[in-house]
Design an enzyme around this catalytic site. Structure first.
Site, PDB file in Angstrom:
ATOM      1  N   ASP A 107       0.849  -1.191   0.000  1.00  0.00           N
ATOM      2  CA  ASP A 107       0.000   0.000   0.000  1.00  0.00           C
ATOM      3  C   ASP A 107       0.882   1.238   0.000  1.00  0.00           C
ATOM      4  O   ASP A 107       1.939   1.264   0.658  1.00  0.00           O
ATOM      5  CB  ASP A 107      -0.922   0.020   1.215  1.00  0.00           C
ATOM      6  CG  ASP A 107      -1.997   1.092   1.088  1.00  0.00           C
ATOM      7  OD1 ASP A 107      -3.105   0.769   0.618  1.00  0.00           O
ATOM      8  OD2 ASP A 107      -1.732   2.259   1.434  1.00  0.00           O
ATOM      9  N   LEU A 113     -22.532   0.746   6.650  1.00  0.00           N
ATOM     10  CA  LEU A 113     -23.799   0.003   6.618  1.00  0.00           C
ATOM     11  C   LEU A 113     -23.632  -1.275   5.797  1.00  0.00           C
ATOM     12  O   LEU A 113     -22.934  -1.288   4.774  1.00  0.00           O
ATOM     13  CB  LEU A 113     -24.921   0.842   6.017  1.00  0.00           C
ATOM     14  CG  LEU A 113     -25.551   1.923   6.902  1.00  0.00           C
ATOM     15  CD1 LEU A 113     -24.619   3.108   7.064  1.00  0.00           C
ATOM     16  CD2 LEU A 113     -26.894   2.378   6.315  1.00  0.00           C
ATOM     17  N   HIS A 166     -18.521  11.859  -1.454  1.00  0.00           N
ATOM     18  CA  HIS A 166     -19.731  11.372  -0.783  1.00  0.00           C
ATOM     19  C   HIS A 166     -19.707  11.846   0.666  1.00  0.00           C
ATOM     20  O   HIS A 166     -18.698  11.713   1.359  1.00  0.00           O
ATOM     21  CB  HIS A 166     -19.803   9.851  -0.839  1.00  0.00           C
ATOM     22  CG  HIS A 166     -21.056   9.302  -0.221  1.00  0.00           C
ATOM     23  ND1 HIS A 166     -22.293   9.478  -0.779  1.00  0.00           N
ATOM     24  CD2 HIS A 166     -21.261   8.612   0.925  1.00  0.00           C
ATOM     25  CE1 HIS A 166     -23.209   8.896  -0.030  1.00  0.00           C
ATOM     26  NE2 HIS A 166     -22.603   8.376   1.025  1.00  0.00           N
ATOM     27  N   TYR A 219     -30.050   7.858   4.479  1.00  0.00           N
ATOM     28  CA  TYR A 219     -29.847   6.664   5.301  1.00  0.00           C
ATOM     29  C   TYR A 219     -29.348   7.083   6.679  1.00  0.00           C
ATOM     30  O   TYR A 219     -28.792   8.168   6.858  1.00  0.00           O
ATOM     31  CB  TYR A 219     -28.862   5.682   4.643  1.00  0.00           C
ATOM     32  CG  TYR A 219     -27.468   6.232   4.408  1.00  0.00           C
ATOM     33  CD1 TYR A 219     -26.529   6.336   5.443  1.00  0.00           C
ATOM     34  CD2 TYR A 219     -27.059   6.627   3.129  1.00  0.00           C
ATOM     35  CE1 TYR A 219     -25.251   6.824   5.223  1.00  0.00           C
ATOM     36  CE2 TYR A 219     -25.788   7.119   2.898  1.00  0.00           C
ATOM     37  CZ  TYR A 219     -24.880   7.214   3.950  1.00  0.00           C
ATOM     38  OH  TYR A 219     -23.617   7.704   3.729  1.00  0.00           O
ATOM     39  N   TYR A 226     -25.773 -24.026 -33.759  1.00  0.00           N
ATOM     40  CA  TYR A 226     -26.057 -23.436 -32.439  1.00  0.00           C
ATOM     41  C   TYR A 226     -25.276 -24.234 -31.403  1.00  0.00           C
ATOM     42  O   TYR A 226     -25.359 -25.466 -31.368  1.00  0.00           O
ATOM     43  CB  TYR A 226     -27.549 -23.489 -32.154  1.00  0.00           C
ATOM     44  CG  TYR A 226     -27.933 -23.050 -30.754  1.00  0.00           C
ATOM     45  CD1 TYR A 226     -27.481 -21.843 -30.228  1.00  0.00           C
ATOM     46  CD2 TYR A 226     -28.754 -23.840 -29.963  1.00  0.00           C
ATOM     47  CE1 TYR A 226     -27.840 -21.439 -28.943  1.00  0.00           C
ATOM     48  CE2 TYR A 226     -29.131 -23.443 -28.684  1.00  0.00           C
ATOM     49  CZ  TYR A 226     -28.656 -22.249 -28.176  1.00  0.00           C
ATOM     50  OH  TYR A 226     -29.001 -21.853 -26.909  1.00  0.00           O
ATOM     51  N   ASP A 249     -22.952 -18.721 -25.418  1.00  0.00           N
ATOM     52  CA  ASP A 249     -24.104 -19.308 -26.096  1.00  0.00           C
ATOM     53  C   ASP A 249     -24.317 -18.516 -27.377  1.00  0.00           C
ATOM     54  O   ASP A 249     -24.657 -17.327 -27.320  1.00  0.00           O
ATOM     55  CB  ASP A 249     -25.329 -19.220 -25.178  1.00  0.00           C
ATOM     56  CG  ASP A 249     -26.585 -19.769 -25.824  1.00  0.00           C
ATOM     57  OD1 ASP A 249     -26.722 -21.004 -25.911  1.00  0.00           O
ATOM     58  OD2 ASP A 249     -27.434 -18.955 -26.244  1.00  0.00           O
ATOM     59  N   GLU A 283     -31.386 -13.836 -41.490  1.00  0.00           N
ATOM     60  CA  GLU A 283     -30.599 -12.697 -41.042  1.00  0.00           C
ATOM     61  C   GLU A 283     -29.720 -12.303 -42.215  1.00  0.00           C
ATOM     62  O   GLU A 283     -28.964 -13.125 -42.751  1.00  0.00           O
ATOM     63  CB  GLU A 283     -29.759 -13.050 -39.815  1.00  0.00           C
ATOM     64  CG  GLU A 283     -30.581 -13.182 -38.544  1.00  0.00           C
ATOM     65  CD  GLU A 283     -29.744 -13.482 -37.318  1.00  0.00           C
ATOM     66  OE1 GLU A 283     -28.525 -13.703 -37.463  1.00  0.00           O
ATOM     67  OE2 GLU A 283     -30.301 -13.501 -36.206  1.00  0.00           O
ATOM     68  N   LEU A 284     -29.820 -11.038 -42.625  1.00  0.00           N
ATOM     69  CA  LEU A 284     -29.138 -10.548 -43.824  1.00  0.00           C
ATOM     70  C   LEU A 284     -28.024  -9.602 -43.403  1.00  0.00           C
ATOM     71  O   LEU A 284     -28.278  -8.529 -42.851  1.00  0.00           O
ATOM     72  CB  LEU A 284     -30.140  -9.835 -44.734  1.00  0.00           C
ATOM     73  CG  LEU A 284     -31.348 -10.701 -45.150  1.00  0.00           C
ATOM     74  CD1 LEU A 284     -32.383  -9.855 -45.871  1.00  0.00           C
ATOM     75  CD2 LEU A 284     -30.896 -11.878 -46.023  1.00  0.00           C
ATOM     76  N   TYR A 285     -26.792 -10.013 -43.669  1.00  0.00           N
ATOM     77  CA  TYR A 285     -25.612  -9.244 -43.285  1.00  0.00           C
ATOM     78  C   TYR A 285     -25.012  -8.575 -44.521  1.00  0.00           C
ATOM     79  O   TYR A 285     -24.899  -9.197 -45.580  1.00  0.00           O
ATOM     80  CB  TYR A 285     -24.558 -10.151 -42.663  1.00  0.00           C
ATOM     81  CG  TYR A 285     -24.972 -10.766 -41.346  1.00  0.00           C
ATOM     82  CD1 TYR A 285     -24.541 -10.235 -40.140  1.00  0.00           C
ATOM     83  CD2 TYR A 285     -25.805 -11.884 -41.315  1.00  0.00           C
ATOM     84  CE1 TYR A 285     -24.929 -10.796 -38.930  1.00  0.00           C
ATOM     85  CE2 TYR A 285     -26.200 -12.453 -40.115  1.00  0.00           C
ATOM     86  CZ  TYR A 285     -25.755 -11.901 -38.926  1.00  0.00           C
ATOM     87  OH  TYR A 285     -26.145 -12.457 -37.724  1.00  0.00           O
TER      88      TYR A 285
END
Length: 807
Positions: A41, A56, A227, A254, A527, A540, A639-641
């Site tokens: 450190d 908290l 803060h 709070y 797939y 996936d 699907e059209l690329y």
């Protein structure tokens, strides 16, 4: 001046940062038997942000992984006990609006899936636990008796002591001046007292984490914000008990007890990012150690005024001090954890003022990741890889981070869209969408069409779901859904992430990662999943073999960085495989529906006789197109690329040709309802790294006759649960995700995703249930405090034989 340190020449792990995060990682590494650990450190332990934390600890969060992390933390704090100043006093959360009261009902249901004893209270019951509060305007409250608070410095020193006992060496006043990187891998650190060679370096620098990251060439999107909270002098008599912590999100405040006084703070609407250059990059002074900022009563005024409304005694109490300290926040208010693009360089930062609540769980998760090479649970929402290239911009990062700070306590309804930093990434057809009334959403910086409000007139307002599910909704969603089922619809999917894997070793490499067989003939689409070493689903997507040595992967917009990193880390370093992100090169438009062929045939000289899950290069109008016969909605189509520069021309060509066939432009919200009817899974919701293909209903993808990562673990892992399709009796009650599911009065699972199916006219949800709860099992789902009946249904609900895909 500190005396020079005699540092070791090397260590397996070097942790940079001696706050609660760094010491927790060291503690948990020691608990796993990792002895060769050094923590350094720049000053003393806790001298960054840790020492001025309010302390908290609340457990119930908005995700499974984060809630588990908080629960792990509380388990640790109980074990440490007085050593960390742990006080298990319970936590109250108030509701002062009907919407907030609904939120409490949802949270109570959510808590049941974890076994957390969250309960609903009346305003008077809450006041009995926290007598200082006024019940004016309070409609109700939730109470979790296992929440509490602790002393941040005591916790840090307790963790450091435990780490030392396990063999960790800790050196304070040892500033890191450089991080050594070679060949894409971390090699060690340079410090003011000399170098330390290391296999792993952990950047646990808190608000200094971006500075440390830059030393390794890694962007850590964390912004320091000032803060504030105040500490009062004692003003009340204490009995033998404790006050619970108290949050009033509608007033942004709070509280927790501090002896006979209170700590009070909140999240103001006029935030104060701190110590930034004009270009937005952090520039924290080198000597800013153990220091607080000047009191800023003007900025705190909103919080102070609100605090008196809830606790009238705040009007007259004497304030000991207003604490104003910088905390590191991320652009989405989630932790920034994990291994970066530099191998061996880990980050644990961006604790967003709730790092004390999660420190125990953070340390445990990071230690498991470092030792095992992968996280033990799904941590994607906290993974540093979720931040794309656009977060290299400090100004964009600041805009997004300021927004999450200033809306910290706001209710985020399903479909909530953020506004900061938009628009940034746009499709080639963006101008067309805007001209035609698109309601845009945003994902990974991309502007994406949710729906076209012009289609609302063709929808049915009576189908609006009850409660939250109907808040950010339009009849246009149903109209676009039905157009796709009955005629044809055109969707802009250009934001989908696209990855190319090329080279002489590409086929064998992908076969070694994918559970399905992907090295098939050129033009075939597969797939598949990629699994982790536990057999869980890590990726996936679809894989198309474009050429003998070229494969194209298409995955979700938000998962491109994740999947790209997963693949690249496993690629051979002999040059035989090249992995590239080509998302920006390709526009992608999906044309789906029973009349899709009628739209496309007149536009191309090429035959469309290639079958489902196949690809062919064709021309559409004036545009060269890569056509993929795939669907995510369960209808005929492609699907059209095309290269991005042709995108607008292709979209217009398709639109003009389709008008005579009733073609509708559609958005992603309709896609989601369509895919639910077909049972198509979504990664990070229905499937995650914690579930196997067999549990997720994707066992048909697994090829046991080949070797791939995770195969042995998958074979040895019997399904503990299975993803089931549920249909609810009330079609207007729509599950949003994370609701508890019970069978025979017992909670047995939680919803992964849900919505309304406009064709099957049912409320649909998916949930993991014990394997013996099969089709026909009666279930109940808790939707905002009301148990809605239903049953496990056979899937898919729509076109179970898949006939419409092959028209």
């Amino acid at each position: 001046m500190p005396r020079p340190r005699e540092l070791p020449d090397r260590a397996r792990v070097v942790i940079v940062g001696g706050g609660v995060g760094g010491t927790s990682i060291a503690y948990h590494l020691a608990a796993l038997g990792e002895r060769d650990v050094v923590l350094v450190d720049r000053a003393e332990l806790t001298s960054g942000s840790t020492f001025h934390s309010a302390g908290l600890v609340g457990q119930l969060r908005g995700s499974v992984s984060l809630t588990r992390m908080m629960m792990d933390s509380v388990e640790l704090y109980r074990r440490l006990g007085d050593a960390c100043g742990w006080v298990e006093c319970g936590g109250l959360r108030l509701a002062c609006t009907e919407e907030r009261e609904q939120e409490l009902h949802r949270q109570v249901g959510w808590s049941r899936t974890f076994g957390l004893p969250l309960e609903l209270l009346s305003a008077d019951e809450a006041a009995a636990l926290f007598p200082l509060m006024s019940t004016d305007g309070v409609l109700g409250a939730s109470y979790l008796p296992t929440d509490g608070y602790l002393d941040p410095s005591q916790l840090t020193y307790a963790l450091a002591e435990g780490a030392r006992e396990g063999g960790c060496r800790i050196f304070t006043h040892t500033r890191v001046t450089a991080v050594d990187v070679a060949g894409g891998r971390v090699r060690g650190v340079q410090t003011e007292w000399g170098p330390i060679e290391a296999e792993v370096v952990v950047d646990a620098g808190g608000m200094f984490a971006p500075e440390i990251g830059r030393m390794a060439g890694v962007r850590v999107p964390v912004v320091p914000f000032a803060h504030e909270y105040l500490v009062t002098q004692p003003f009340r008599d204490r009995d033998d008990g404790h006050l619970p912590t108290l949050r009033d999100p509608d007033l942004l405040v709070y509280y927790r007890e501090e002896g006979g006084g209170l700590v009070m703070g909140g999240y103001e609407r006029n935030s104060a990012p701190w110590s930034l250059r004009d270009d937005g990059l952090d520039a924290i002074p080198a000597d800013f150690n153990g220091i607080l900022l000047e009191e800023d009563w003007e900025r705190f005024e909103e919080i102070a005024v609100n605090s008196r409304r809830r606790v009238p005694a705040m009007e007259d109490v004497r304030v000991t001090r207003l604490i104003n300290g910088p905390e590191g926040f991320t652009p989405d208010n989630e932790f920034c954890l994990g291994e970066s693009e530099v191998r061996g360089f880990f980050v644990a930062a961006g604790f967003c003022a709730h790092g004390l609540a999660g420190a125990g769980g953070i340390g445990k998760a990071m230690a498991e990741w470092i030792v095992g090479g992968e996280p033990e649970h799904d941590l994607w929402e906290m993974d540093i890889r979720r931040f794309g290239a656009h977060y290299r911009s400090p100004t964009y990062t600041l805009k997004r981070t300021r927004e999450v700070y200033e809306t910290y306590y706001d209710i985020k309804y399903p479909g909530h869209e953020r506004s900061a930093g938009r628009p940034l990434r746009v499709s080639s057809a963006y101008a067309w969408h805007r001209e035609h009334g698109a309601a845009f959403g945003e994902k990974s910086g991309w502007e994406r069409v949710n729906w076209y409000e012009a289609n609302a007139a063709d929808g049915d307002e009576a189908l609006r779901p009850r409660g939250w599910a109907g808040k950010l909704w339009s009849p246009a969603i149903g109209a676009e859904h039905r157009a796709c089922r009955e005629r044809a619809a055109l969707f802009d999917e250009s934001s989908f992430s696209k990855i190319e894997v090329a080279g002489p070793g590409a086929a064998a490499f992908l076969e070694s990662l994918c559970d399905n067989r992907v090295a098939r003939e050129v033009g075939r689409i597969t797939y598949t999943q990629m699994l982790n070493r536990r057999g869980g689903i890590e990726c996936d997507f679809t894989v198309t073999r474009v050429e003998d040595e070229l494969f194209s992967i298409v995955t979700g917009t938000a998962f491109g960085n994740h999947d790209l990193s997963w693949i690249r880390r496993r690629a051979p370093d002999d040059g035989s495989v090249r992995v590239s992100d080509v998302t920006a090169r390709w526009a992608c438009f999906a044309l789906w529906g029973p009349r899709a062929r009628d739209v496309l045939v007149p536009l191309t000289p090429d035959p469309l006789d290639f079958g489902y899950m196949s690809m062919r290069d064709i021309a559409v109008g004036d545009v060269p197109v890569r056509a993929l016969r795939v669907t995510f909605v369960g209808e005929l189509g492609w699907e059209l690329y095309c290269p991005t520069e042709y995108g607008l021309g292709l979209w217009r060509t398709l639109w003009e040709a389709g008008e005579q066939h009733g073609l509708a432009a559609g958005g992603y919200r309709a896609i989601d309802t369509l895919r639910l009817e077909k049972g198509y899974r979504v990664w990070a919701a229905d499937i995650t790294p914690d579930e196997t293909p067999h549990e997720a209903g994707l066992g048909f993808c697994v090829r046991d006759d080949k070797d791939f990562v995770g195969r042995d673990a998958l074979a040895a892992r019997a399904p503990e649960r299975r993803l089931r399709c549920l249909v609810l009796e009330d079609p207007r009650s729509v599950a949003l995700g994370n609701e508890p599911v019970r069978v025979g009065g017992e909670v047995v699972g939680r919803i992964t995703s849900g919505g309304y199916g406009y064709t099957v006219e049912r409320s649909i949800a998916y949930a993991y249930l014990p394997p013996d709860h099969d089709v026909g099992t009666a279930i109940e789902v808790d939707i905002f405090g009301r148990w809605v009946g239903g049953e496990v249904a056979s899937e898919p609900l729509y076109d179970p034989e898949g006939e419409r895909l092959r028209l």
